[in-house]
Design a protein around this motif. Structure first.
Motif, PDB file in Angstrom:
ATOM      1  N   TYR A 192     -14.217  14.934 -10.196  1.00  0.00           N
ATOM      2  CA  TYR A 192     -12.907  14.634 -10.747  1.00  0.00           C
ATOM      3  C   TYR A 192     -11.993  14.123  -9.631  1.00  0.00           C
ATOM      4  N   VAL A 193     -10.819  13.657 -10.050  1.00  0.00           N
ATOM      5  CA  VAL A 193      -9.828  13.071  -9.146  1.00  0.00           C
ATOM      6  C   VAL A 193      -8.541  13.876  -9.279  1.00  0.00           C
ATOM      7  N   THR A 194      -7.865  14.111  -8.141  1.00  0.00           N
ATOM      8  CA  THR A 194      -6.582  14.812  -8.158  1.00  0.00           C
ATOM      9  C   THR A 194      -5.547  14.033  -7.359  1.00  0.00           C
ATOM     10  N   TYR A 195      -4.290  14.274  -7.700  1.00  0.00           N
ATOM     11  CA  TYR A 195      -3.190  13.729  -6.909  1.00  0.00           C
ATOM     12  C   TYR A 195      -2.963  14.629  -5.714  1.00  0.00           C
ATOM     13  N   GLY A 196      -2.718  14.020  -4.571  1.00  0.00           N
ATOM     14  CA  GLY A 196      -2.407  14.764  -3.366  1.00  0.00           C
ATOM     15  C   GLY A 196      -0.972  14.528  -2.953  1.00  0.00           C
ATOM     16  N   ALA A 197      -0.770  14.557  -1.662  1.00  0.00           N
ATOM     17  CA  ALA A 197       0.572  14.400  -1.107  1.00  0.00           C
ATOM     18  C   ALA A 197       1.165  13.048  -1.476  1.00  0.00           C
ATOM     19  N   SER A 198       2.474  13.063  -1.692  1.00  0.00           N
ATOM     20  CA  SER A 198       3.197  11.811  -1.893  1.00  0.00           C
ATOM     21  C   SER A 198       4.537  11.925  -1.189  1.00  0.00           C
ATOM     22  N   THR A 199       4.952  10.850  -0.588  1.00  0.00           N
ATOM     23  CA  THR A 199       6.255  10.793   0.073  1.00  0.00           C
ATOM     24  C   THR A 199       6.933   9.502  -0.343  1.00  0.00           C
ATOM     25  N   HIS A 200       8.237   9.500  -0.243  1.00  0.00           N
ATOM     26  CA  HIS A 200       8.959   8.252  -0.482  1.00  0.00           C
ATOM     27  C   HIS A 200      10.149   8.205   0.465  1.00  0.00           C
ATOM     28  N   ARG A 201      10.554   6.986   0.763  1.00  0.00           N
ATOM     29  CA  ARG A 201      11.695   6.786   1.649  1.00  0.00           C
ATOM     30  C   ARG A 201      12.421   5.513   1.238  1.00  0.00           C
ATOM     31  N   ASP A 202      13.669   5.487   1.599  1.00  0.00           N
ATOM     32  CA  ASP A 202      14.504   4.335   1.274  1.00  0.00           C
ATOM     33  C   ASP A 202      13.928   3.076   1.919  1.00  0.00           C
ATOM     34  N   TRP A 203      13.848   2.028   1.152  1.00  0.00           N
ATOM     35  CA  TRP A 203      13.309   0.746   1.619  1.00  0.00           C
ATOM     36  C   TRP A 203      14.286  -0.363   1.238  1.00  0.00           C
ATOM     37  N   SER A 204      15.549   0.006   1.122  1.00  0.00           N
ATOM     38  CA  SER A 204      16.567  -0.937   0.672  1.00  0.00           C
ATOM     39  C   SER A 204      16.908  -1.940   1.759  1.00  0.00           C
ATOM     40  N   THR A 205      17.350  -3.097   1.310  1.00  0.00           N
ATOM     41  CA  THR A 205      17.863  -4.118   2.214  1.00  0.00           C
ATOM     42  C   THR A 205      19.388  -4.165   2.028  1.00  0.00           C
ATOM     43  N   ALA A 206      20.023  -5.091   2.669  1.00  0.00           N
ATOM     44  CA  ALA A 206      21.473  -5.226   2.525  1.00  0.00           C
ATOM     45  C   ALA A 206      21.859  -5.620   1.104  1.00  0.00           C
ATOM     46  N   THR A 207      20.931  -6.234   0.364  1.00  0.00           N
ATOM     47  CA  THR A 207      21.260  -6.725  -0.974  1.00  0.00           C
ATOM     48  C   THR A 207      20.430  -6.105  -2.100  1.00  0.00           C
ATOM     49  N   GLU A 208      19.330  -5.447  -1.793  1.00  0.00           N
ATOM     50  CA  GLU A 208      18.420  -4.924  -2.817  1.00  0.00           C
ATOM     51  C   GLU A 208      18.072  -3.467  -2.535  1.00  0.00           C
ATOM     52  N   ASP A 209      18.039  -2.654  -3.605  1.00  0.00           N
ATOM     53  CA  ASP A 209      17.556  -1.287  -3.485  1.00  0.00           C
ATOM     54  C   ASP A 209      16.035  -1.290  -3.549  1.00  0.00           C
ATOM     55  N   GLY A 210      15.427  -0.356  -2.858  1.00  0.00           N
ATOM     56  CA  GLY A 210      13.978  -0.243  -2.898  1.00  0.00           C
ATOM     57  C   GLY A 210      13.515   1.097  -2.357  1.00  0.00           C
ATOM     58  N   THR A 211      12.287   1.444  -2.704  1.00  0.00           N
ATOM     59  CA  THR A 211      11.674   2.683  -2.247  1.00  0.00           C
ATOM     60  C   THR A 211      10.261   2.387  -1.781  1.00  0.00           C
ATOM     61  N   GLU A 212       9.897   2.941  -0.628  1.00  0.00           N
ATOM     62  CA  GLU A 212       8.522   2.865  -0.132  1.00  0.00           C
ATOM     63  C   GLU A 212       7.853   4.197  -0.443  1.00  0.00           C
ATOM     64  N   HIS A 213       6.643   4.137  -0.972  1.00  0.00           N
ATOM     65  CA  HIS A 213       5.896   5.326  -1.372  1.00  0.00           C
ATOM     66  C   HIS A 213       4.568   5.370  -0.614  1.00  0.00           C
ATOM     67  N   ASP A 214       4.200   6.545  -0.160  1.00  0.00           N
ATOM     68  CA  ASP A 214       2.853   6.813   0.339  1.00  0.00           C
ATOM     69  C   ASP A 214       2.275   7.885  -0.558  1.00  0.00           C
ATOM     70  N   LEU A 215       1.098   7.648  -1.110  1.00  0.00           N
ATOM     71  CA  LEU A 215       0.491   8.640  -1.993  1.00  0.00           C
ATOM     72  C   LEU A 215      -1.003   8.700  -1.762  1.00  0.00           C
ATOM     73  N   THR A 216      -1.553   9.860  -2.054  1.00  0.00           N
ATOM     74  CA  THR A 216      -2.966  10.120  -1.819  1.00  0.00           C
ATOM     75  C   THR A 216      -3.632  10.576  -3.104  1.00  0.00           C
ATOM     76  N   LEU A 217      -4.805  10.040  -3.363  1.00  0.00           N
ATOM     77  CA  LEU A 217      -5.669  10.511  -4.439  1.00  0.00           C
ATOM     78  C   LEU A 217      -6.911  11.129  -3.811  1.00  0.00           C
ATOM     79  N   HIS A 218      -7.352  12.265  -4.351  1.00  0.00           N
ATOM     80  CA  HIS A 218      -8.523  12.975  -3.840  1.00  0.00           C
ATOM     81  C   HIS A 218      -9.651  12.898  -4.853  1.00  0.00           C
TER      82      HIS A 218
END
Length: 137
Positions: free
Chosen positions: A44-70
């Motif tokens: 089977y497969v499970t979700y592991g750690a996930s992190t996110h951080r602001d990835w916005s620019t001066a004109t656009e909002d954004g989020t960077e995500h790191d996630l792990t599947l086991h």
């Protein structure tokens, strides 16, 4: 109410993997878990750690995500776990998933690892992804 980008991404991944016939053929149907039910048998497969951080620019909002599947397997050798990892990578890497309330800018597979657990029987594989999302207007 705006849906959290991390949650929207996980829902899109879950939906995509649940619909994948190749993955279902390798693990059985419905074998991607956020919480593994007691008594669940391998593989089977499970979700592991996930992190996110602001990835916005001066004109656009954004989020960077790191996630792990086991991936968890008790088959002899690493072949089963490796095959499942490759199926996950094939289904998610560089794919344009639909996210509720957000746009997926990119989704890229990075680190892949296989190892035998301390019990000597279980093979544990993991695959890490990096994603960037933007909220819809």
């Amino acid at each position: 109410m705006t849906i959290d980008a991390g949650h929207a991404l996980q829902v899109a991944i879950q939906t995509t993997l649940a619909a994948d016939a190749t993955l279902a053929g390798l693990t059985g149907s419905g074998r991607v878990f956020d919480h593994v039910p007691q008594g669940t048998h391998y593989p089977y497969v499970t979700y592991g750690a996930s992190t996110h951080r602001d990835w916005s620019t001066a004109t656009e909002d954004g989020t960077e995500h790191d996630l792990t599947l086991h991936v968890w397997s008790d088959a002899a050798g690493r072949r089963e776990a490796r095959t499942i990892l490759l199926a996950i990578r094939s289904r998610l890497h560089d794919q344009a998933l639909a996210l509720d309330g957000h746009r997926l800018v990119n989704l890229r597979a990075g680190h892949v690892e296989l190892r035998r657990e301390a019990d000597g029987e279980t093979v544990h594989g993991l695959i890490r992804f990096r994603a960037v999302t933007e909220p819809l207007a």
